[in-house]
Write a protein that holds these residues in place. Structure first.
Motif, short mmCIF file in Angstrom:
data_model
loop_
_atom_site.label_atom_id
_atom_site.label_comp_id
_atom_site.label_asym_id
_atom_site.label_seq_id
_atom_site.Cartn_x
_atom_site.Cartn_y
_atom_site.Cartn_z
N LEU A 86 0.85 -1.20 0.00
CA LEU A 86 0.00 0.00 0.00
C LEU A 86 0.88 1.24 0.00
N MET A 87 0.63 2.13 -0.94
CA MET A 87 1.45 3.34 -1.05
C MET A 87 0.60 4.58 -0.74
N PHE A 88 1.20 5.51 0.03
CA PHE A 88 0.46 6.71 0.41
C PHE A 88 0.52 7.76 -0.70
N PRO A 89 -0.60 8.20 -1.23
CA PRO A 89 -0.58 9.23 -2.28
C PRO A 89 -0.29 10.61 -1.67
N SER A 90 -0.02 11.63 -2.52
CA SER A 90 0.42 12.93 -1.99
C SER A 90 -0.64 13.62 -1.14
N HIS A 91 -1.91 13.37 -1.39
CA HIS A 91 -2.93 14.03 -0.57
C HIS A 91 -3.57 13.09 0.46
N TYR A 92 -2.81 12.05 0.81
CA TYR A 92 -3.31 11.12 1.82
C TYR A 92 -3.60 11.87 3.12
N PRO A 93 -4.61 11.57 3.88
CA PRO A 93 -5.65 10.55 3.67
C PRO A 93 -6.87 11.05 2.89
N ASN A 94 -6.69 12.23 2.23
CA ASN A 94 -7.85 12.78 1.52
C ASN A 94 -8.03 12.20 0.12
N GLU A 95 -7.20 11.26 -0.23
CA GLU A 95 -7.44 10.49 -1.45
C GLU A 95 -7.14 9.02 -1.14
N PRO A 96 -7.68 8.09 -1.95
CA PRO A 96 -7.52 6.68 -1.60
C PRO A 96 -6.09 6.18 -1.70
N ILE A 97 -5.73 5.30 -0.79
CA ILE A 97 -4.41 4.70 -0.78
C ILE A 97 -4.25 3.82 -2.05
N ILE A 98 -3.00 3.70 -2.54
CA ILE A 98 -2.79 2.93 -3.77
C ILE A 98 -2.37 1.51 -3.39
N SER A 99 -3.10 0.52 -3.87
CA SER A 99 -2.77 -0.86 -3.49
C SER A 99 -2.21 -1.64 -4.66
N GLU A 100 -1.42 -2.66 -4.32
CA GLU A 100 -0.79 -3.49 -5.33
C GLU A 100 -0.74 -4.92 -4.77
N LEU A 101 -1.19 -5.90 -5.56
CA LEU A 101 -1.22 -7.28 -5.07
C LEU A 101 -0.27 -8.15 -5.87
N ASN A 102 0.40 -9.06 -5.19
CA ASN A 102 1.31 -10.00 -5.85
C ASN A 102 1.18 -11.36 -5.23
N SER A 103 1.27 -12.41 -6.05
CA SER A 103 1.25 -13.76 -5.50
C SER A 103 1.93 -14.71 -6.47
N LYS A 104 2.74 -15.62 -5.92
CA LYS A 104 3.40 -16.62 -6.78
C LYS A 104 2.47 -17.80 -7.04
N THR A 105 1.43 -17.92 -6.21
CA THR A 105 0.59 -19.12 -6.30
C THR A 105 -0.82 -18.85 -6.83
N LEU A 106 -1.41 -17.73 -6.45
CA LEU A 106 -2.78 -17.45 -6.91
C LEU A 106 -2.76 -16.95 -8.35
N SER A 107 -3.84 -17.21 -9.08
CA SER A 107 -3.84 -16.88 -10.50
C SER A 107 -3.91 -15.37 -10.74
N GLU A 108 -3.36 -14.97 -11.89
CA GLU A 108 -3.30 -13.55 -12.24
C GLU A 108 -4.71 -12.97 -12.39
N LYS A 109 -5.58 -13.80 -12.97
CA LYS A 109 -6.96 -13.34 -13.21
C LYS A 109 -7.66 -13.02 -11.88
N LEU A 110 -7.43 -13.89 -10.91
CA LEU A 110 -8.03 -13.67 -9.59
C LEU A 110 -7.47 -12.38 -8.97
N LEU A 111 -6.15 -12.19 -9.08
CA LEU A 111 -5.52 -11.00 -8.52
C LEU A 111 -6.04 -9.73 -9.20
N ASP A 112 -6.23 -9.81 -10.53
CA ASP A 112 -6.78 -8.65 -11.27
C ASP A 112 -8.16 -8.28 -10.74
N GLY A 113 -8.98 -9.30 -10.53
CA GLY A 113 -10.34 -9.09 -10.02
C GLY A 113 -10.31 -8.48 -8.64
#
Ligand SMILES: [Zn+2]
Ligand SMILES: [Zn+2]
Length: 363
Positions: A86-113
């Motif tokens: 989770l990355m803090f944007p410049s106007h945090y907390p007045n804008e949504p935090i930026i999230s990023e998901l990674n997994s070696k085991t779960l499928s890419e399609k699931l992570l995209d969803g």
């Protein structure tokens, strides 16, 4: 008159307040600095809180917790785990935090969803601390979606194995998949339970309903369970040079067999001897013993009487071969060696000749 004095006032005001760098710019800069200080303080307080709260949480490992970003690993099982950054944007907390998901085991399609759902979810927390709320959200998603460990297998089954006439129901809470597949007038309705530590442990199969001959159903079940077992247990005889055994997902092999090889195939299969459909065309039609179905080792189906006649006829050398695929026929009911079959055939031929001679004599 009023207009004139207003103009004078404005000219005076501008002279007083907008000399050199404009007052507006100064004001803006001051607001920005104050906001940045507020933001830094807000984030520092939140990071402290995150460190405290993560300590006692099972299955959560805090990897990074700095003012740039927070990263944590959420681990339910060896297979069901992902990294949430989770990355803090410049106007945090007045804008949504930026999230990023990674997994070696779960499928890419699931992570995209999941990523899309996360992007929507974090908007709800604007103006407030967001990290722990997002962590709980993703954690709960993994808990509630038990079938996420086989999401790509499910997608394959839906796309490649099932047709419009078939049904598939996903039960996330109980970790079950219910499939009803059909072909012609035949159907098979079965339930797969995905265990908690899938794919280390094999999928569990239960046949709910069907209208295939009982003997075939027993065969389907036994063979499917065997395929699932082979995915998770190393072979008894290990070949030298083989890489170390790794358990493989067993849901798809079971579905490929039950749907592809059994339900979609057998109602259309013809007996390799008489070239008629092996299964009765109107189930659950009762058939005579001669027309009952026999399944041989290679998987091909025969009418009982057709196979019985074929097994008693030469050539016997090297065993009887399936005319449909060329593989040797193994069957419980015809477990005799080629030599014995040969001897029996010779004996029968001799008897038939004797009978012919007797008939000739009597004529
Ligand atoms: Zn036949
Ligand atoms: Zn065959």
């Amino acid at each position: 008159m009023l207009c004139f004095s207003l103009c004078l006032f404005l000219r005076k005001f501008n002279r007083q307040h907008y000399n050199g760098s404009s007052m507006k710019d100064k004001l803006l800069r001051r607001i920005t600095i104050t906001m940045a200080k507020d933001r830094d303080k807000f984030i520092a307080d939140e990071l402290k809180e995150i460190r405290n709260q993560c300590e006692g949480l099972e299955g959560i490992q805090l990897v990074t917790c700095v003012p740039d970003a927070v990263a944590m690993i959420i681990k339910k099982t060896d297979f069901k785990q992902l990294k949430l950054r989770l990355m803090f944007p410049s106007h945090y907390p007045n804008e949504p935090i930026i999230s990023e998901l990674n997994s070696k085991t779960l499928s890419e399609k699931l992570l995209d969803g999941l990523q899309k759902v996360c992007d929507d979810e974090c908007k709800k927390f604007i103006g407030n601390v967001q990290v722990m709320k997002m962590l709980h959200f993703v954690n709960k998603f993994l808990e509630d979606h038990k079938l996420c460990v086989c999401s790509s297998e499910i997608a394959y089954v839906k796309k490649e194995l099932l047709k419009d006439c078939d049904e598939v129901k996903l039960r996330q809470k109980t970790s079950q998949i219910i499939i009803k597949a059909q072909q012609e007038k035949y159907f098979l309705n079965f339930k797969l339970t995905i265990p908690e530590d899938y794919p280390k442990t094999q999928v569990q199969l239960e046949i709910i309903d069907h209208n295939f001959p009982e003997l075939l159903k027993v065969n389907f079940e036994a063979q499917a369970v065997e395929y699932a077992r082979q995915c998770v247990q190393p072979p008894l005889r290990k070949k030298p040079g083989d890489p170390p055994f790794q358990p493989k997902p067993s849901m798809l092999p079971v579905c490929k067999y039950l749907i592809g090889e059994c339900v979609k195939n057998y109602p259309l299969q013809k007996c390799p001897m008489c070239f008629c459909y092996v299964l009765p065309q109107n189930p659950p039609e009762e058939v005579s013993k001669e027309k009952q179905v026999e399944r041989v080792y290679c998987g091909h189906l025969y009418h009982h009487s057709c196979l019985a006649a074929y097994m008693k006829k030469p050539p016997f050398i090297g065993g009887k071969k399936c005319p449909a695929c060329g593989k040797r026929i193994f069957h419980e009911k015809w477990k005799i060696t080629p030599e014995l079959a040969e001897a029996r055939w010779a004996h029968k031929q001799a008897r038939d000749r004797e009978l012919e001679e007797v008939k000739d004599f009597m004529a």
